[in-house]
Design an enzyme around this catalytic site. Sequence first.
Site, PDB file in Angstrom:
ATOM      1  N   PRO A  11       0.798  -1.222   0.000  1.00  0.00           N
ATOM      2  CA  PRO A  11       0.000   0.000   0.000  1.00  0.00           C
ATOM      3  C   PRO A  11       0.833   1.277   0.000  1.00  0.00           C
ATOM      4  O   PRO A  11       1.881   1.349   0.637  1.00  0.00           O
ATOM      5  CB  PRO A  11      -0.835  -0.108   1.276  1.00  0.00           C
ATOM      6  CG  PRO A  11      -0.134  -1.087   2.130  1.00  0.00           C
ATOM      7  CD  PRO A  11       0.573  -2.020   1.207  1.00  0.00           C
ATOM      8  N   ASN A  12       0.335   2.229  -0.747  1.00  0.00           N
ATOM      9  CA  ASN A  12       0.854   3.584  -0.844  1.00  0.00           C
ATOM     10  C   ASN A  12       2.159   3.705  -1.625  1.00  0.00           C
ATOM     11  O   ASN A  12       2.618   4.820  -1.872  1.00  0.00           O
ATOM     12  CB  ASN A  12       0.997   4.237   0.539  1.00  0.00           C
ATOM     13  CG  ASN A  12      -0.334   4.350   1.229  1.00  0.00           C
ATOM     14  OD1 ASN A  12      -1.293   4.846   0.647  1.00  0.00           O
ATOM     15  ND2 ASN A  12      -0.417   3.862   2.446  1.00  0.00           N
ATOM     16  N   ARG A  19       4.565  11.194  -2.350  1.00  0.00           N
ATOM     17  CA  ARG A  19       4.323  11.006  -0.918  1.00  0.00           C
ATOM     18  C   ARG A  19       5.619  11.211  -0.130  1.00  0.00           C
ATOM     19  O   ARG A  19       6.590  10.492  -0.322  1.00  0.00           O
ATOM     20  CB  ARG A  19       3.812   9.590  -0.684  1.00  0.00           C
ATOM     21  CG  ARG A  19       3.643   9.230   0.766  1.00  0.00           C
ATOM     22  CD  ARG A  19       3.286   7.757   0.914  1.00  0.00           C
ATOM     23  NE  ARG A  19       3.243   7.387   2.310  1.00  0.00           N
ATOM     24  CZ  ARG A  19       3.628   6.213   2.781  1.00  0.00           C
ATOM     25  NH1 ARG A  19       4.054   5.278   1.955  1.00  0.00           N
ATOM     26  NH2 ARG A  19       3.562   5.965   4.064  1.00  0.00           N
ATOM     27  N   TYR A  24      10.866   9.225   1.358  1.00  0.00           N
ATOM     28  CA  TYR A  24      10.838   8.167   0.346  1.00  0.00           C
ATOM     29  C   TYR A  24      11.541   8.519  -0.963  1.00  0.00           C
ATOM     30  O   TYR A  24      11.632   7.678  -1.859  1.00  0.00           O
ATOM     31  CB  TYR A  24       9.386   7.774   0.048  1.00  0.00           C
ATOM     32  CG  TYR A  24       8.689   7.204   1.260  1.00  0.00           C
ATOM     33  CD1 TYR A  24       9.011   5.949   1.735  1.00  0.00           C
ATOM     34  CD2 TYR A  24       7.720   7.942   1.930  1.00  0.00           C
ATOM     35  CE1 TYR A  24       8.382   5.424   2.857  1.00  0.00           C
ATOM     36  CE2 TYR A  24       7.081   7.427   3.044  1.00  0.00           C
ATOM     37  CZ  TYR A  24       7.419   6.171   3.504  1.00  0.00           C
ATOM     38  OH  TYR A  24       6.799   5.662   4.610  1.00  0.00           O
ATOM     39  N   ASN A  75       8.270  -5.287  -0.684  1.00  0.00           N
ATOM     40  CA  ASN A  75       8.106  -4.141   0.195  1.00  0.00           C
ATOM     41  C   ASN A  75       6.610  -4.115   0.505  1.00  0.00           C
ATOM     42  O   ASN A  75       5.817  -3.615  -0.288  1.00  0.00           O
ATOM     43  CB  ASN A  75       8.553  -2.845  -0.478  1.00  0.00           C
ATOM     44  CG  ASN A  75       8.418  -1.646   0.435  1.00  0.00           C
ATOM     45  OD1 ASN A  75       7.721  -1.698   1.444  1.00  0.00           O
ATOM     46  ND2 ASN A  75       9.072  -0.558   0.076  1.00  0.00           N
ATOM     47  N   ALA A  78       3.043  -0.717   4.900  1.00  0.00           N
ATOM     48  CA  ALA A  78       2.484  -0.787   6.255  1.00  0.00           C
ATOM     49  C   ALA A  78       2.052  -2.199   6.637  1.00  0.00           C
ATOM     50  O   ALA A  78       2.028  -2.540   7.827  1.00  0.00           O
ATOM     51  CB  ALA A  78       1.314   0.184   6.384  1.00  0.00           C
ATOM     52  N   HIS A  81       3.978  -4.483   9.143  1.00  0.00           N
ATOM     53  CA  HIS A  81       3.825  -4.355  10.588  1.00  0.00           C
ATOM     54  C   HIS A  81       2.496  -4.883  11.099  1.00  0.00           C
ATOM     55  O   HIS A  81       2.255  -4.872  12.306  1.00  0.00           O
ATOM     56  CB  HIS A  81       3.969  -2.880  10.989  1.00  0.00           C
ATOM     57  CG  HIS A  81       5.053  -2.183  10.237  1.00  0.00           C
ATOM     58  ND1 HIS A  81       6.392  -2.492  10.402  1.00  0.00           N
ATOM     59  CD2 HIS A  81       5.001  -1.228   9.268  1.00  0.00           C
ATOM     60  CE1 HIS A  81       7.111  -1.736   9.572  1.00  0.00           C
ATOM     61  NE2 HIS A  81       6.285  -0.966   8.886  1.00  0.00           N
ATOM     62  N   ASP A  88       1.855 -15.503   6.203  1.00  0.00           N
ATOM     63  CA  ASP A  88       1.448 -16.882   5.955  1.00  0.00           C
ATOM     64  C   ASP A  88       1.513 -17.232   4.472  1.00  0.00           C
ATOM     65  O   ASP A  88       1.876 -18.353   4.109  1.00  0.00           O
ATOM     66  CB  ASP A  88       0.039 -17.127   6.498  1.00  0.00           C
ATOM     67  CG  ASP A  88      -0.007 -17.195   8.015  1.00  0.00           C
ATOM     68  OD1 ASP A  88       1.066 -17.224   8.658  1.00  0.00           O
ATOM     69  OD2 ASP A  88      -1.128 -17.195   8.557  1.00  0.00           O
ATOM     70  N   GLU A  99      12.942  -8.844   2.217  1.00  0.00           N
ATOM     71  CA  GLU A  99      12.077  -7.740   2.635  1.00  0.00           C
ATOM     72  C   GLU A  99      12.834  -6.429   2.428  1.00  0.00           C
ATOM     73  O   GLU A  99      13.971  -6.294   2.876  1.00  0.00           O
ATOM     74  CB  GLU A  99      11.737  -7.931   4.118  1.00  0.00           C
ATOM     75  CG  GLU A  99      10.939  -6.836   4.744  1.00  0.00           C
ATOM     76  CD  GLU A  99      10.745  -7.054   6.245  1.00  0.00           C
ATOM     77  OE1 GLU A  99      10.462  -6.049   6.923  1.00  0.00           O
ATOM     78  OE2 GLU A  99      10.886  -8.195   6.740  1.00  0.00           O
ATOM     79  N   HIS A 101      12.668  -2.067   2.506  1.00  0.00           N
ATOM     80  CA  HIS A 101      12.032  -0.814   2.921  1.00  0.00           C
ATOM     81  C   HIS A 101      12.894   0.331   2.424  1.00  0.00           C
ATOM     82  O   HIS A 101      14.115   0.311   2.593  1.00  0.00           O
ATOM     83  CB  HIS A 101      11.887  -0.726   4.437  1.00  0.00           C
ATOM     84  CG  HIS A 101      11.056  -1.830   4.990  1.00  0.00           C
ATOM     85  ND1 HIS A 101       9.682  -1.825   4.897  1.00  0.00           N
ATOM     86  CD2 HIS A 101      11.411  -2.974   5.605  1.00  0.00           C
ATOM     87  CE1 HIS A 101       9.221  -2.938   5.441  1.00  0.00           C
ATOM     88  NE2 HIS A 101      10.241  -3.658   5.866  1.00  0.00           N
ATOM     89  N   SER A 103      12.831   3.522   3.473  1.00  0.00           N
ATOM     90  CA  SER A 103      13.324   4.287   4.622  1.00  0.00           C
ATOM     91  C   SER A 103      13.921   3.340   5.660  1.00  0.00           C
ATOM     92  O   SER A 103      13.691   2.126   5.620  1.00  0.00           O
ATOM     93  CB  SER A 103      12.177   5.089   5.253  1.00  0.00           C
ATOM     94  OG  SER A 103      11.245   4.220   5.869  1.00  0.00           O
ATOM     95  N   ARG A 108      12.269   5.436  12.670  1.00  0.00           N
ATOM     96  CA  ARG A 108      10.925   6.019  12.564  1.00  0.00           C
ATOM     97  C   ARG A 108      10.073   5.627  13.769  1.00  0.00           C
ATOM     98  O   ARG A 108      10.579   5.170  14.780  1.00  0.00           O
ATOM     99  CB  ARG A 108      10.312   5.582  11.237  1.00  0.00           C
ATOM    100  CG  ARG A 108      11.172   6.110  10.065  1.00  0.00           C
ATOM    101  CD  ARG A 108      10.574   5.896   8.741  1.00  0.00           C
ATOM    102  NE  ARG A 108       9.300   6.616   8.646  1.00  0.00           N
ATOM    103  CZ  ARG A 108       8.386   6.332   7.740  1.00  0.00           C
ATOM    104  NH1 ARG A 108       8.582   5.375   6.850  1.00  0.00           N
ATOM    105  NH2 ARG A 108       7.259   7.016   7.696  1.00  0.00           N
ATOM    106  N   ARG A 112       6.741   0.857  13.601  1.00  0.00           N
ATOM    107  CA  ARG A 112       7.408   0.381  12.385  1.00  0.00           C
ATOM    108  C   ARG A 112       8.611  -0.516  12.687  1.00  0.00           C
ATOM    109  O   ARG A 112       9.207  -1.069  11.776  1.00  0.00           O
ATOM    110  CB  ARG A 112       7.854   1.560  11.527  1.00  0.00           C
ATOM    111  CG  ARG A 112       6.709   2.395  10.994  1.00  0.00           C
ATOM    112  CD  ARG A 112       7.203   3.462  10.031  1.00  0.00           C
ATOM    113  NE  ARG A 112       6.220   4.492   9.794  1.00  0.00           N
ATOM    114  CZ  ARG A 112       5.249   4.418   8.892  1.00  0.00           C
ATOM    115  NH1 ARG A 112       5.130   3.354   8.138  1.00  0.00           N
ATOM    116  NH2 ARG A 112       4.399   5.414   8.757  1.00  0.00           N
TER     117      ARG A 112
END
Length: 146
Positions: A11-12, A19, A24, A75, A78, A81, A88, A99, A101, A103, A108, A112
């Site tokens: 998301p986002n 953003r 970012y 990535n 959100a 978290h 799963d 994984e 990220h 940032s 942060r 997070r």
Amino acid sequence: MTQNLLVVNGPNLNLLGKREPAIYGSQTLNDINRDLATVASQLGVRCEFYQSNHEGDLVDRIQQAMDSTDFIIINAGAYTHTSVAIRDALAGVNIPFIEVHISNVHQREAFRHHSYLSDKAVAVICGMGAFGYTAAMHYAVKHYLK
């Protein structure tokens, strides 16, 4: 035999470049995907890209990767978290993954700092900006896909 890599964004991340650029960066997701496609071609791997703001869609795409994908770069935004479902799905398909990220999540907000994915991941990259995806791809090719 060409190896297949899937890059999943949550998301986002479709708002990259607009953003919070101080956090970012200014690259859009299309910019990042275009750069990764070039790197994949240079490394001799096939790469697909998927982004969704919806948890179930991300789970569906991860499950669809089961018989056609050799490595995942994710990535989860959100959902990193919060989502046991994505955790799963990744465990269920048994495809190695990194994984990523953009940032440094550890600099942060406290919420997070916890990831539902990290203990299942081959590696975790954070705080390297968009280059984190490229680093993940190079690592995957060197250690898993050749």
